[in-house]
Design a protein around this motif. Sequence first.
Motif, short mmCIF file in Angstrom:
data_model
loop_
_atom_site.label_atom_id
_atom_site.label_comp_id
_atom_site.label_asym_id
_atom_site.label_seq_id
_atom_site.Cartn_x
_atom_site.Cartn_y
_atom_site.Cartn_z
N ARG A 33 0.99 -1.30 0.47
CA ARG A 33 0.21 0.08 0.19
C ARG A 33 1.23 1.22 -0.11
O ARG A 33 1.99 1.44 0.33
CB ARG A 33 -1.14 0.05 1.44
CG ARG A 33 -1.82 -0.88 1.39
CD ARG A 33 -2.93 -1.02 0.23
NE ARG A 33 -4.12 -2.15 0.78
CZ ARG A 33 -3.83 -3.00 -0.23
NH1 ARG A 33 -3.13 -3.14 -1.28
NH2 ARG A 33 -4.93 -4.02 0.05
N VAL A 34 0.46 2.34 -0.53
CA VAL A 34 0.79 3.69 -0.44
C VAL A 34 -0.40 4.56 0.87
O VAL A 34 -1.07 4.09 0.40
CB VAL A 34 1.09 4.39 -2.03
CG1 VAL A 34 1.89 6.18 -1.44
CG2 VAL A 34 2.16 3.37 -2.31
N TYR A 45 3.04 11.59 8.74
CA TYR A 45 4.28 10.89 9.05
C TYR A 45 5.25 12.39 8.45
O TYR A 45 6.62 12.97 9.10
CB TYR A 45 4.90 10.38 7.09
CG TYR A 45 3.77 9.52 7.63
CD1 TYR A 45 3.43 8.63 8.57
CD2 TYR A 45 2.91 8.95 6.51
CE1 TYR A 45 2.80 6.65 8.58
CE2 TYR A 45 2.49 7.66 6.65
CZ TYR A 45 1.79 6.74 7.97
OH TYR A 45 1.43 5.24 7.89
N GLU A 46 5.15 13.42 8.49
CA GLU A 46 5.90 14.83 8.18
C GLU A 46 6.04 15.85 9.59
O GLU A 46 5.49 15.50 10.90
CB GLU A 46 4.91 15.91 7.16
CG GLU A 46 4.39 15.32 5.79
CD GLU A 46 3.67 15.81 5.40
OE1 GLU A 46 2.27 16.93 5.97
OE2 GLU A 46 3.41 15.09 3.59
N GLY A 47 7.03 15.50 9.87
CA GLY A 47 7.82 16.40 11.08
C GLY A 47 8.05 18.09 10.54
O GLY A 47 7.95 18.97 11.78
N THR A 48 7.78 18.73 9.59
CA THR A 48 7.77 19.67 9.19
C THR A 48 7.36 20.28 8.48
O THR A 48 5.96 19.69 7.59
CB THR A 48 9.84 20.36 8.65
OG1 THR A 48 9.56 19.65 7.21
CG2 THR A 48 10.26 19.91 9.59
N GLN A 49 6.82 21.92 8.40
CA GLN A 49 5.34 22.56 7.05
C GLN A 49 6.04 22.47 5.85
O GLN A 49 5.70 22.47 5.17
CB GLN A 49 6.14 23.61 7.41
CG GLN A 49 4.66 24.30 8.85
CD GLN A 49 4.79 26.17 9.06
OE1 GLN A 49 5.61 26.76 8.42
NE2 GLN A 49 4.52 26.05 10.20
N ILE A 50 7.11 22.02 5.93
CA ILE A 50 8.19 22.02 4.31
C ILE A 50 7.96 20.71 3.49
O ILE A 50 8.35 20.54 2.98
CB ILE A 50 8.74 23.10 3.30
CG1 ILE A 50 10.10 22.84 4.88
CG2 ILE A 50 8.50 24.49 4.54
CD1 ILE A 50 11.40 23.71 4.78
N GLY A 51 7.94 19.94 4.49
CA GLY A 51 8.16 18.40 4.30
C GLY A 51 7.23 17.81 3.64
O GLY A 51 5.88 17.59 5.01
N ASN A 52 7.15 16.47 2.69
CA ASN A 52 5.78 16.22 1.96
C ASN A 52 6.34 14.45 2.39
O ASN A 52 7.08 13.74 1.31
CB ASN A 52 5.14 16.79 0.79
CG ASN A 52 4.62 17.61 0.89
OD1 ASN A 52 4.36 18.28 1.82
ND2 ASN A 52 4.98 17.86 -0.62
N ILE A 53 5.83 13.27 3.23
CA ILE A 53 5.18 12.15 3.55
C ILE A 53 5.18 11.60 3.26
O ILE A 53 3.81 11.77 3.24
CB ILE A 53 6.32 12.40 4.26
CG1 ILE A 53 7.43 12.93 5.02
CG2 ILE A 53 6.86 10.18 5.00
CD1 ILE A 53 8.78 12.35 4.21
N ALA A 54 4.99 10.40 2.26
CA ALA A 54 4.15 9.08 2.16
C ALA A 54 4.84 8.04 2.22
O ALA A 54 6.24 8.08 2.03
CB ALA A 54 3.81 9.04 0.56
N ASP A 88 10.54 5.23 2.60
CA ASP A 88 9.73 6.86 3.04
C ASP A 88 9.58 7.56 1.37
O ASP A 88 10.34 6.97 1.05
CB ASP A 88 10.56 7.93 3.22
CG ASP A 88 10.58 7.40 5.41
OD1 ASP A 88 8.95 6.64 5.74
OD2 ASP A 88 10.85 7.90 5.84
N PHE A 89 8.65 7.83 0.96
CA PHE A 89 8.74 8.66 -0.64
C PHE A 89 8.58 10.15 -0.29
O PHE A 89 7.65 10.98 0.41
CB PHE A 89 7.75 8.16 -1.70
CG PHE A 89 7.23 9.04 -3.23
CD1 PHE A 89 8.16 9.79 -3.72
CD2 PHE A 89 6.11 9.44 -2.65
CE1 PHE A 89 8.44 9.80 -4.59
CE2 PHE A 89 6.19 10.09 -4.02
CZ PHE A 89 7.19 10.20 -5.46
N ASP A 90 9.69 10.87 -0.47
CA ASP A 90 9.52 12.49 0.05
C ASP A 90 9.05 13.14 -1.36
O ASP A 90 8.89 14.62 -0.97
CB ASP A 90 10.59 12.89 0.19
CG ASP A 90 11.69 13.17 -1.01
OD1 ASP A 90 10.91 12.58 -2.14
OD2 ASP A 90 12.96 13.34 -1.17
N MET A 91 8.05 12.60 -1.90
CA MET A 91 7.07 12.91 -3.20
C MET A 91 7.90 14.82 -3.97
O MET A 91 7.52 15.43 -4.41
CB MET A 91 6.36 13.99 -2.20
CG MET A 91 4.78 13.68 -1.83
SD MET A 91 3.33 14.50 -0.98
CE MET A 91 2.69 13.11 -0.33
#
Length: 133
Positions: A33-34, A45-54, A88-91
């Motif tokens: 699954r994603v 999963y995101e730790g910051t405002q600018i990070g995108n994580i799936a 982790d996929f950082d988009m």
Amino acid sequence: LNTNPEYGFEVKAPAPLASTQDEACKQLEARVRVVPNPYYAFSQYEGTQIGNIAKVSNLPRRATVTIYTLNGTLVRRLRKDNSDRFLDFDMQNDSNLPIASGVYLFHVKDDSNGCEAIVKWFCVVRPVDLESF
């Protein structure tokens, strides 16, 4: 006179199931699954405002995850060779540019047995707000 019921039990050791190539491929396709899916501008999963994580979850020990756009353009290829069950996929694409909102195809290949699975994923990426930093 004892009126309590008596029960008898017999426990046999579990026998391992004979795993075939077809069964392994079915299990890979059923479990990978994603998450989150759909992705709406934020995930836990995101730790910051600018990070995108799936995360691509339920992966085998050795796997190759290839991400494509819906028209077949290669976005990124990720390799996994550890005991974690996720990746982790950082988009971002291979050039470290953020991906656009849309539908993506994740092709997952188990490098140990050659099984493959395809997962569809939808994301809406939030616009970058550089004024708030």
